[in-house]
Design a protein around this motif. Structure first.
Motif, PDB file in Angstrom:
ATOM      1  N   MET A  44      76.498   8.457  16.763  1.00 28.03           N
ATOM      2  CA  MET A  44      76.812   7.396  17.712  1.00 28.03           C
ATOM      3  C   MET A  44      78.319   7.177  17.846  1.00 28.03           C
ATOM      4  O   MET A  44      78.795   6.850  18.926  1.00 28.03           O
ATOM      5  CB  MET A  44      76.117   6.093  17.303  1.00 28.03           C
ATOM      6  CG  MET A  44      74.620   6.124  17.540  1.00 28.03           C
ATOM      7  SD  MET A  44      74.152   6.603  19.210  1.00 28.03           S
ATOM      8  CE  MET A  44      74.688   5.200  20.133  1.00 28.03           C
ATOM      9  N   GLY A  45      79.079   7.357  16.778  1.00 29.08           N
ATOM     10  CA  GLY A  45      80.527   7.227  16.873  1.00 29.08           C
ATOM     11  C   GLY A  45      81.112   8.259  17.814  1.00 29.08           C
ATOM     12  O   GLY A  45      81.955   7.944  18.662  1.00 29.08           O
ATOM     13  N   GLU A  46      80.665   9.505  17.677  1.00 30.02           N
ATOM     14  CA  GLU A  46      81.123  10.573  18.562  1.00 30.02           C
ATOM     15  C   GLU A  46      80.690  10.331  20.002  1.00 30.02           C
ATOM     16  O   GLU A  46      81.429  10.610  20.949  1.00 30.02           O
ATOM     17  CB  GLU A  46      80.614  11.937  18.089  1.00 30.02           C
ATOM     18  CG  GLU A  46      81.247  12.431  16.820  1.00 30.02           C
ATOM     19  CD  GLU A  46      80.620  11.853  15.561  1.00 30.02           C
ATOM     20  OE1 GLU A  46      79.682  11.030  15.668  1.00 30.02           O
ATOM     21  OE2 GLU A  46      81.073  12.224  14.475  1.00 30.02           O
ATOM     22  N   LEU A  47      79.491   9.798  20.175  1.00 29.35           N
ATOM     23  CA  LEU A  47      78.991   9.507  21.512  1.00 29.35           C
ATOM     24  C   LEU A  47      79.844   8.441  22.190  1.00 29.35           C
ATOM     25  O   LEU A  47      80.190   8.569  23.369  1.00 29.35           O
ATOM     26  CB  LEU A  47      77.533   9.054  21.462  1.00 29.35           C
ATOM     27  CG  LEU A  47      76.892   8.678  22.795  1.00 29.35           C
ATOM     28  CD1 LEU A  47      76.843   9.882  23.720  1.00 29.35           C
ATOM     29  CD2 LEU A  47      75.513   8.115  22.589  1.00 29.35           C
ATOM     30  N   LYS A  48      80.242   7.417  21.448  1.00 28.03           N
ATOM     31  CA  LYS A  48      81.071   6.358  22.030  1.00 28.03           C
ATOM     32  C   LYS A  48      82.442   6.892  22.427  1.00 28.03           C
ATOM     33  O   LYS A  48      82.966   6.551  23.491  1.00 28.03           O
ATOM     34  CB  LYS A  48      81.215   5.211  21.040  1.00 28.03           C
ATOM     35  CG  LYS A  48      79.942   4.415  20.858  1.00 28.03           C
ATOM     36  CD  LYS A  48      80.134   3.325  19.819  1.00 28.03           C
ATOM     37  CE  LYS A  48      78.825   2.602  19.553  1.00 28.03           C
ATOM     38  NZ  LYS A  48      78.984   1.597  18.493  1.00 28.03           N
ATOM     39  N   ILE A  49      83.031   7.724  21.591  1.00 27.90           N
ATOM     40  CA  ILE A  49      84.334   8.316  21.921  1.00 27.90           C
ATOM     41  C   ILE A  49      84.218   9.210  23.148  1.00 27.90           C
ATOM     42  O   ILE A  49      85.028   9.140  24.077  1.00 27.90           O
ATOM     43  CB  ILE A  49      84.892   9.105  20.723  1.00 27.90           C
ATOM     44  CG1 ILE A  49      85.231   8.157  19.582  1.00 27.90           C
ATOM     45  CG2 ILE A  49      86.118   9.915  21.126  1.00 27.90           C
ATOM     46  CD1 ILE A  49      85.541   8.856  18.277  1.00 27.90           C
ATOM     47  N   LEU A  50      83.198  10.059  23.167  1.00 23.54           N
ATOM     48  CA  LEU A  50      82.979  10.970  24.295  1.00 23.54           C
ATOM     49  C   LEU A  50      82.766  10.209  25.594  1.00 23.54           C
ATOM     50  O   LEU A  50      83.372  10.530  26.620  1.00 23.54           O
ATOM     51  CB  LEU A  50      81.775  11.868  24.011  1.00 23.54           C
ATOM     52  CG  LEU A  50      81.403  12.875  25.075  1.00 23.54           C
ATOM     53  CD1 LEU A  50      82.478  13.938  25.175  1.00 23.54           C
ATOM     54  CD2 LEU A  50      80.072  13.510  24.750  1.00 23.54           C
ATOM     55  N   LEU A  51      81.932   9.190  25.561  1.00 22.20           N
ATOM     56  CA  LEU A  51      81.684   8.406  26.764  1.00 22.20           C
ATOM     57  C   LEU A  51      82.943   7.695  27.244  1.00 22.20           C
ATOM     58  O   LEU A  51      83.221   7.639  28.439  1.00 22.20           O
ATOM     59  CB  LEU A  51      80.575   7.388  26.518  1.00 22.20           C
ATOM     60  CG  LEU A  51      79.159   7.932  26.519  1.00 22.20           C
ATOM     61  CD1 LEU A  51      78.175   6.832  26.133  1.00 22.20           C
ATOM     62  CD2 LEU A  51      78.791   8.504  27.859  1.00 22.20           C
ATOM     63  N   GLY A  52      83.729   7.178  26.329  1.00 21.03           N
ATOM     64  CA  GLY A  52      84.950   6.488  26.716  1.00 21.03           C
ATOM     65  C   GLY A  52      85.951   7.398  27.395  1.00 21.03           C
ATOM     66  O   GLY A  52      86.508   7.074  28.444  1.00 21.03           O
ATOM     67  N   VAL A  53      86.178   8.557  26.807  1.00 19.18           N
ATOM     68  CA  VAL A  53      87.168   9.489  27.351  1.00 19.18           C
ATOM     69  C   VAL A  53      86.685  10.095  28.671  1.00 19.18           C
ATOM     70  O   VAL A  53      87.435  10.126  29.659  1.00 19.18           O
ATOM     71  CB  VAL A  53      87.470  10.603  26.325  1.00 19.18           C
ATOM     72  CG1 VAL A  53      88.303  11.698  26.939  1.00 19.18           C
ATOM     73  CG2 VAL A  53      88.169  10.021  25.110  1.00 19.18           C
ATOM     74  N   LEU A  54      85.464  10.553  28.704  1.00 22.54           N
ATOM     75  CA  LEU A  54      84.969  11.212  29.905  1.00 22.54           C
ATOM     76  C   LEU A  54      84.704  10.239  31.055  1.00 22.54           C
ATOM     77  O   LEU A  54      84.834  10.615  32.216  1.00 22.54           O
ATOM     78  CB  LEU A  54      83.709  12.016  29.589  1.00 22.54           C
ATOM     79  CG  LEU A  54      83.940  13.214  28.669  1.00 22.54           C
ATOM     80  CD1 LEU A  54      82.632  13.920  28.385  1.00 22.54           C
ATOM     81  CD2 LEU A  54      84.936  14.172  29.262  1.00 22.54           C
ATOM     82  N   THR A  55      84.357   9.003  30.739  1.00 15.96           N
ATOM     83  CA  THR A  55      84.150   8.027  31.792  1.00 15.96           C
ATOM     84  C   THR A  55      85.463   7.726  32.500  1.00 15.96           C
ATOM     85  O   THR A  55      85.488   7.483  33.715  1.00 15.96           O
ATOM     86  CB  THR A  55      83.505   6.748  31.231  1.00 15.96           C
ATOM     87  OG1 THR A  55      82.253   7.109  30.632  1.00 15.96           O
ATOM     88  CG2 THR A  55      83.245   5.727  32.321  1.00 15.96           C
ATOM     89  N   GLY A  56      86.574   7.765  31.777  1.00 16.32           N
ATOM     90  CA  GLY A  56      87.882   7.635  32.418  1.00 16.32           C
ATOM     91  C   GLY A  56      88.121   8.765  33.406  1.00 16.32           C
ATOM     92  O   GLY A  56      88.672   8.548  34.486  1.00 16.32           O
ATOM     93  N   GLY A  57      87.698   9.957  33.050  1.00 17.17           N
ATOM     94  CA  GLY A  57      87.821  11.099  33.954  1.00 17.17           C
ATOM     95  C   GLY A  57      86.946  10.947  35.185  1.00 17.17           C
ATOM     96  O   GLY A  57      87.351  11.306  36.298  1.00 17.17           O
ATOM     97  N   VAL A  58      85.758  10.395  35.025  1.00 17.63           N
ATOM     98  CA  VAL A  58      84.875  10.168  36.163  1.00 17.63           C
ATOM     99  C   VAL A  58      85.514   9.168  37.124  1.00 17.63           C
ATOM    100  O   VAL A  58      85.472   9.346  38.343  1.00 17.63           O
ATOM    101  CB  VAL A  58      83.481   9.673  35.700  1.00 17.63           C
ATOM    102  CG1 VAL A  58      82.642   9.220  36.868  1.00 17.63           C
ATOM    103  CG2 VAL A  58      82.767  10.762  34.922  1.00 17.63           C
ATOM    104  N   GLY A  59      86.138   8.137  36.587  1.00 12.85           N
ATOM    105  CA  GLY A  59      86.828   7.167  37.431  1.00 12.85           C
ATOM    106  C   GLY A  59      87.950   7.800  38.231  1.00 12.85           C
ATOM    107  O   GLY A  59      88.160   7.471  39.400  1.00 12.85           O
ATOM    108  N   GLN A  60      88.678   8.711  37.623  1.00 11.74           N
ATOM    109  CA  GLN A  60      89.752   9.394  38.334  1.00 11.74           C
ATOM    110  C   GLN A  60      89.206  10.299  39.438  1.00 11.74           C
ATOM    111  O   GLN A  60      89.798  10.394  40.519  1.00 11.74           O
ATOM    112  CB  GLN A  60      90.604  10.202  37.366  1.00 11.74           C
ATOM    113  CG  GLN A  60      91.432   9.338  36.460  1.00 11.74           C
ATOM    114  CD  GLN A  60      92.227  10.146  35.457  1.00 11.74           C
ATOM    115  OE1 GLN A  60      92.002  11.342  35.292  1.00 11.74           O
ATOM    116  NE2 GLN A  60      93.156   9.494  34.791  1.00 11.74           N
TER     117      GLN A  60
END
Length: 72
Positions: A44-60
């Motif tokens: 779950m820790g890795e999932l939260k980091i992955l979602l945070g970083v990649l969601t920023g990319g989706v916004g861009q």
């Protein structure tokens, strides 16, 4: 190849890769046969980091495709 077509391909590949990574992590998290111990080995820790970083990319990517050019 036109620049917009290349940008579309890169955007599409990013979104598909994002969905694949999230799906893989969720499948590993849910499945006890893929984990070392039943109920343990949480990612779950890795999932939260992955979602945070990649969601920023989706916004861009969304900002690029839906941003209207400003008129002078």
């Amino acid at each position: 190849m036109q620049t917009s077509k290349i940008q579309f391909i890169i955007s599409f590949l990013f979104i598909i890769g994002y969905m694949i990574l999230v799906t893989i992590i969720l499948v590993v998290e849910i499945s006890d046969t893929l984990n070392m111990k039943a109920g343990g080995n949480s990612m779950m820790g890795e999932l939260k980091i992955l979602l945070g970083v990649l969601t920023g990319g989706v916004g861009q990517i969304l900002n690029y495709w839906f941003n209207k050019p400003k008129e002078a």
